[in-house]
Design an enzyme around this catalytic site. Structure first.
Site, PDB file in Angstrom:
ATOM      1  N   HIS A   1       0.853  -1.194   0.000  1.00 59.01           N
ATOM      2  CA  HIS A   1       0.000   0.000   0.000  1.00 59.01           C
ATOM      3  C   HIS A   1       0.884   1.238   0.000  1.00 59.01           C
ATOM      4  O   HIS A   1       1.666   1.444   0.933  1.00 59.01           O
ATOM      5  CB  HIS A   1      -0.907   0.023   1.233  1.00 59.01           C
ATOM      6  CG  HIS A   1      -2.077  -0.887   1.110  1.00 59.01           C
ATOM      7  ND1 HIS A   1      -3.222  -0.720   1.844  1.00 59.01           N
ATOM      8  CD2 HIS A   1      -2.298  -1.965   0.330  1.00 59.01           C
ATOM      9  CE1 HIS A   1      -4.096  -1.668   1.519  1.00 59.01           C
ATOM     10  NE2 HIS A   1      -3.544  -2.438   0.611  1.00 59.01           N
TER      11      HIS A   1
ATOM     12  N   TYR B   1      -9.491   5.647   6.896  1.00 55.31           N
ATOM     13  CA  TYR B   1      -9.717   6.040   8.293  1.00 55.31           C
ATOM     14  C   TYR B   1     -10.764   7.140   8.274  1.00 55.31           C
ATOM     15  O   TYR B   1     -10.537   8.182   7.632  1.00 55.31           O
ATOM     16  CB  TYR B   1      -8.433   6.584   8.917  1.00 55.31           C
ATOM     17  CG  TYR B   1      -7.366   5.531   9.168  1.00 55.31           C
ATOM     18  CD1 TYR B   1      -7.305   4.860  10.388  1.00 55.31           C
ATOM     19  CD2 TYR B   1      -6.415   5.212   8.195  1.00 55.31           C
ATOM     20  CE1 TYR B   1      -6.315   3.910  10.639  1.00 55.31           C
ATOM     21  CE2 TYR B   1      -5.427   4.257   8.432  1.00 55.31           C
ATOM     22  CZ  TYR B   1      -5.389   3.610   9.658  1.00 55.31           C
ATOM     23  OH  TYR B   1      -4.409   2.665   9.893  1.00 55.31           O
TER      24      TYR B   1
ATOM     25  N   PRO C   1      -5.136   0.905  18.478  1.00 57.96           N
ATOM     26  CA  PRO C   1      -4.796   0.360  17.152  1.00 57.96           C
ATOM     27  C   PRO C   1      -4.820   1.382  16.013  1.00 57.96           C
ATOM     28  O   PRO C   1      -4.374   1.064  14.905  1.00 57.96           O
ATOM     29  CB  PRO C   1      -5.841  -0.735  16.924  1.00 57.96           C
ATOM     30  CG  PRO C   1      -6.949  -0.421  17.859  1.00 57.96           C
ATOM     31  CD  PRO C   1      -6.375   0.323  19.010  1.00 57.96           C
TER      32      PRO C   1
ATOM     33  N   LYS D   1       0.169   0.258  15.087  1.00 59.78           N
ATOM     34  CA  LYS D   1       1.522   0.238  15.647  1.00 59.78           C
ATOM     35  C   LYS D   1       1.808  -0.898  16.628  1.00 59.78           C
ATOM     36  O   LYS D   1       2.955  -1.083  17.032  1.00 59.78           O
ATOM     37  CB  LYS D   1       1.809   1.584  16.348  1.00 59.78           C
ATOM     38  CG  LYS D   1       1.936   2.737  15.381  1.00 59.78           C
ATOM     39  CD  LYS D   1       3.170   2.594  14.509  1.00 59.78           C
ATOM     40  CE  LYS D   1       3.174   3.514  13.330  1.00 59.78           C
ATOM     41  NZ  LYS D   1       3.597   2.902  12.080  1.00 59.78           N
TER      42      LYS D   1
ATOM     43  N   TYR E   1       3.813   6.595   9.873  1.00 59.42           N
ATOM     44  CA  TYR E   1       2.964   5.460   9.488  1.00 59.42           C
ATOM     45  C   TYR E   1       3.789   4.314   8.908  1.00 59.42           C
ATOM     46  O   TYR E   1       3.562   3.143   9.220  1.00 59.42           O
ATOM     47  CB  TYR E   1       1.895   5.903   8.479  1.00 59.42           C
ATOM     48  CG  TYR E   1       0.733   4.939   8.414  1.00 59.42           C
ATOM     49  CD1 TYR E   1      -0.434   5.163   9.149  1.00 59.42           C
ATOM     50  CD2 TYR E   1       0.797   3.787   7.638  1.00 59.42           C
ATOM     51  CE1 TYR E   1      -1.494   4.276   9.110  1.00 59.42           C
ATOM     52  CE2 TYR E   1      -0.251   2.892   7.598  1.00 59.42           C
ATOM     53  CZ  TYR E   1      -1.395   3.142   8.334  1.00 59.42           C
ATOM     54  OH  TYR E   1      -2.443   2.243   8.294  1.00 59.42           O
TER      55      TYR E   1
HETATM   56  C1  LIG Z   1      -8.088  -7.783  19.862  1.00 58.17           C
HETATM   57  C2  LIG Z   1      -6.804  -7.159  19.365  1.00 58.17           C
HETATM   58  C3  LIG Z   1      -6.765  -6.528  18.132  1.00 58.17           C
HETATM   59  C4  LIG Z   1      -5.587  -5.949  17.668  1.00 58.17           C
HETATM   60  N1  LIG Z   1      -5.567  -5.311  16.469  1.00 58.17           N
HETATM   61  C5  LIG Z   1      -4.414  -4.745  16.053  1.00 58.17           C
HETATM   62  C6  LIG Z   1      -4.352  -4.049  14.824  1.00 58.17           C
HETATM   63  O1  LIG Z   1      -5.326  -3.961  14.090  1.00 58.17           O
HETATM   64  N2  LIG Z   1      -3.170  -3.470  14.461  1.00 58.17           N
HETATM   65  C7  LIG Z   1      -2.047  -3.563  15.264  1.00 58.17           C
HETATM   66  O2  LIG Z   1      -0.981  -3.067  14.895  1.00 58.17           O
HETATM   67  N3  LIG Z   1      -2.088  -4.218  16.410  1.00 58.17           N
HETATM   68  C8  LIG Z   1      -3.226  -4.795  16.816  1.00 58.17           C
HETATM   69  N4  LIG Z   1      -3.257  -5.445  17.993  1.00 58.17           N
HETATM   70  C9  LIG Z   1      -2.012  -5.496  18.737  1.00 58.17           C
HETATM   71  C10 LIG Z   1      -1.115  -6.626  18.228  1.00 58.17           C
HETATM   72  O3  LIG Z   1      -1.880  -7.747  17.916  1.00 58.17           O
HETATM   73  C11 LIG Z   1      -0.097  -6.896  19.313  1.00 58.17           C
HETATM   74  O4  LIG Z   1       0.671  -5.723  19.492  1.00 58.17           O
HETATM   75  C12 LIG Z   1       0.811  -8.090  19.021  1.00 58.17           C
HETATM   76  O5  LIG Z   1       0.070  -9.283  19.041  1.00 58.17           O
HETATM   77  C13 LIG Z   1       1.935  -8.143  20.042  1.00 58.17           C
HETATM   78  O6  LIG Z   1       2.608  -9.350  19.926  1.00 58.17           O
HETATM   79  P1  LIG Z   1       3.245 -10.022  21.208  1.00 58.17           P
HETATM   80  O7  LIG Z   1       3.873 -11.294  20.698  1.00 58.17           O
HETATM   81  O8  LIG Z   1       4.071  -9.035  21.925  1.00 58.17           O
HETATM   82  O9  LIG Z   1       2.023 -10.355  22.175  1.00 58.17           O
HETATM   83  P2  LIG Z   1       0.828 -11.384  21.970  1.00 58.17           P
HETATM   84  O10 LIG Z   1       0.407 -11.440  20.550  1.00 58.17           O
HETATM   85  O11 LIG Z   1      -0.176 -11.034  23.003  1.00 58.17           O
HETATM   86  O12 LIG Z   1       1.469 -12.789  22.307  1.00 58.17           O
HETATM   87  C14 LIG Z   1       1.780 -13.163  23.637  1.00 58.17           C
HETATM   88  C15 LIG Z   1       1.738 -14.674  23.737  1.00 58.17           C
HETATM   89  O13 LIG Z   1       2.109 -15.056  25.034  1.00 58.17           O
HETATM   90  C16 LIG Z   1       1.248 -16.065  25.493  1.00 58.17           C
HETATM   91  N5  LIG Z   1       1.258 -16.034  26.968  1.00 58.17           N
HETATM   92  C17 LIG Z   1       0.605 -15.190  27.790  1.00 58.17           C
HETATM   93  N6  LIG Z   1       0.886 -15.471  29.066  1.00 58.17           N
HETATM   94  C18 LIG Z   1       1.755 -16.508  29.046  1.00 58.17           C
HETATM   95  C19 LIG Z   1       2.398 -17.249  30.053  1.00 58.17           C
HETATM   96  N7  LIG Z   1       2.206 -16.983  31.365  1.00 58.17           N
HETATM   97  N8  LIG Z   1       3.206 -18.260  29.692  1.00 58.17           N
HETATM   98  C20 LIG Z   1       3.412 -18.552  28.385  1.00 58.17           C
HETATM   99  N9  LIG Z   1       2.806 -17.884  27.373  1.00 58.17           N
HETATM  100  C21 LIG Z   1       1.989 -16.874  27.714  1.00 58.17           C
HETATM  101  C22 LIG Z   1      -0.089 -15.738  24.869  1.00 58.17           C
HETATM  102  O14 LIG Z   1      -0.944 -16.862  24.780  1.00 58.17           O
HETATM  103  C23 LIG Z   1       0.345 -15.223  23.494  1.00 58.17           C
HETATM  104  O15 LIG Z   1       0.403 -16.264  22.538  1.00 58.17           O
HETATM  105  C24 LIG Z   1      -4.428  -6.025  18.472  1.00 58.17           C
HETATM  106  C25 LIG Z   1      -4.461  -6.660  19.699  1.00 58.17           C
HETATM  107  C26 LIG Z   1      -5.644  -7.220  20.172  1.00 58.17           C
HETATM  108  C27 LIG Z   1      -5.651  -7.901  21.526  1.00 58.17           C
END
Ligand SMILES: Cc1cc2nc3c(=O)[nH]c(=O)nc-3n(C[C@H](O)[C@H](O)[C@H](O)COP(=O)(O)OP(=O)(O)OC[C@H]3O[C@@H](n4cnc5c(N)ncnc54)[C@H](O)[C@@H]3O)c2cc1C
Length: 397
Positions: free
Chosen positions: A80, A208, A300, A304, A392
């Protein structure tokens, strides 16, 4: 019945959390010959079923390439070059490619995670699923370990370092003593109701929308999979919204010519996400590093969340690689400062864009005029568009 036996493995980096942060870190370390063990609380199917982010910055794309996990992204992702912003029936475009020379790539977080799991499995790197009662020990000393149970058996991973990649509700951040960390938070007085539908996107770039009925976002995952969001009340639940009700509300919030060509259909996923800005500092405590949502959350707007998680992974894998390859620990010492410097800038952008596009319950007529004035400034001012585009597509690491 308590746990019956304790098994112990030794690795260089214990990674708590098998989401995108944990898996990307594991794969990047693997390419440099650094061992890790990934511990995930849920099943793989559960992790892959979470519908979340979809817009990837150039930095994240580069990290996936470095990890050897970008072939499908390049084949199936959509480039994009810009995005559209609307207010009422007015709409204008911010051209990322013209202002920064860089596009973003639309490719779902689910697919990113699927590719990372495939690479992890192909390389034989260990992942333990459905781990429970995860506990961190000795992170402030020279010999940290992670204790957990799996299938009724206690297990222990002894390691050099622990990466806390376990999301906002994980255990890693809580392992840092309260008097050693500071938390900064802003909770927004609304949420986003999102649906996924097997329909062609209304437009080939994201829209947006700031409307008098609240924010809306028209996004997509591929040519026949659309992701739409509308700002909703925090007291709403997904069951309060029929598909028809959602489509009608979305149409009222986007320009009439877009509403007229919107293709609707049954939703295949519907959920509500509250909006929050959150930062924990520092992001390192001894040999424990926080990474991704474990340390920070952004609203969101501006996409980011996943991208900021990736920038932490960048700093952490560089620091660990330097340590193992040269014995130098300067990257480890400066990890928290380096990561937080970029985190705060991304927080600013997400807060600014959220403030610009949403309706707030306590907004005055003056506040509304300020939103329109800012949108019109952005529409007419190339310097303002360039600043938005730079943020962005992603600030440099
Ligand atoms: C509903 C929702 C919608 C979103 N939409 C967007 C979007 O449109 N655009 C955007 O940029 N971002 C979005 N985000 C944010 C984005 O998805 C997150 O920033 C991203 O997933 C971060 O990745 P992470 O691996 O740090 O955390 P997570 O994806 O949360 O992964 C953490 C992992 O750790 C595991 N875990 C938790 N506790 C434990 C434990 N005690 N022991 C072992 N494992 C554990 C969990 O099961 C999970 O698999 C959204 C988030 C949510 C919740």
């Amino acid at each position: 019945m308590g746990p019956v036996e304790e098994c112990c493995v030794k690795t260089q980096v214990a990674i708590i959390g098998g989401g995108p942060s944990g898996l990307l870190l594991a794969q990047l370390l693997q390419t440099r010959g650094i061992d890790s063990v990934v511990l995930e609380r849920k099943t793989k199917a559960h992790v892959l079923s979470r519908i979340r982010a979809g817009v990837l910055e150039r930095g994240l794309v580069g990290l996936l390439e470095e990890a050897g996990c970008a072939d499908r992204l390049h084949a199936e992702g959509f480039t994009h070059d810009g995005t559209l912003l609307s207010y009422g029936d007015e709409m204008f475009r911010v051209d990322f490619a013209a202002h920064t020379g860089t596009p973003v790539v639309v490719y779902g977080q689910t697919e990113v995670t699927r590719d990372l799991y495939a690479a992890r499995e192909a390389s034989g790197g260990p992942i333990a699923f459905e781990v429970e009662d995860v506990r961190i020990e000795g992170a402030d000393g020279p010999t940290p370990s992670v204790i957990y149970s799996q299938g009724g058996q206690m297990r222990r991973v002894d390691c050099d370092f622990i990466a806390g990649c376990d999301g906002f509700h994980g255990v890693s951040r809580q392992a840092i003593p309260l008097d050693q960390r500071q938390e900064y938070e802003k909770v927004y007085p609304f949420g986003w109701l999102g649906i996924l539908s097997e329909t062609p996107p209304v437009n080939d770039e994201l829209i947006y929308a700031n409307s008098e009925r609240g924010f809306a976002l028209c996004s997509m995952r591929n040519a026949n999979l659309s992701r739409y969001y509308i700002q909703c009340s925090l007291s709403d639940s997904p069951e309060d919204w029929t598909d028809e009700g959602f489509w009608e509300e979305l149409k009222r919030r986007i320009p009439a010519d877009q509403a007229a060509k919107l293709v609707t259909g049954p939703s295949i996923e519907k959920s509500i996400a509250p909006l929050r800005s959150f930062v924990c500092a520092p992001m390192r405590w001894g040999r424990l590093f926080l990474c991704g949502d474990a340390a920070h959350i952004v609203p969101p707007t501006g996409a980011k969340g996943l991208n900021t998680a990736a920038s932490d992974v960048h700093y952490l894998h560089r620091a660990l690689t330097r340590f193992y390859e040269t014995g130098e620990s300067d990257g480890i010492e400066s990890y928290s400062t380096d990561a937080l410097a970029r985190v705060w800038k991304t927080q600013r952008f997400s807060w600014w864009f959220s403030s610009l596009m949403h309706r707030y319950p306590d907004q005055s007529a003056f506040d509304l005029h300020m939103q329109v004035a800012e949108l019109e400034h952005l529409r007419s001012n190339q310097a303002a568009q360039k600043a938005m585009a730079e943020n962005y597509v992603g600030l440099p690491y």
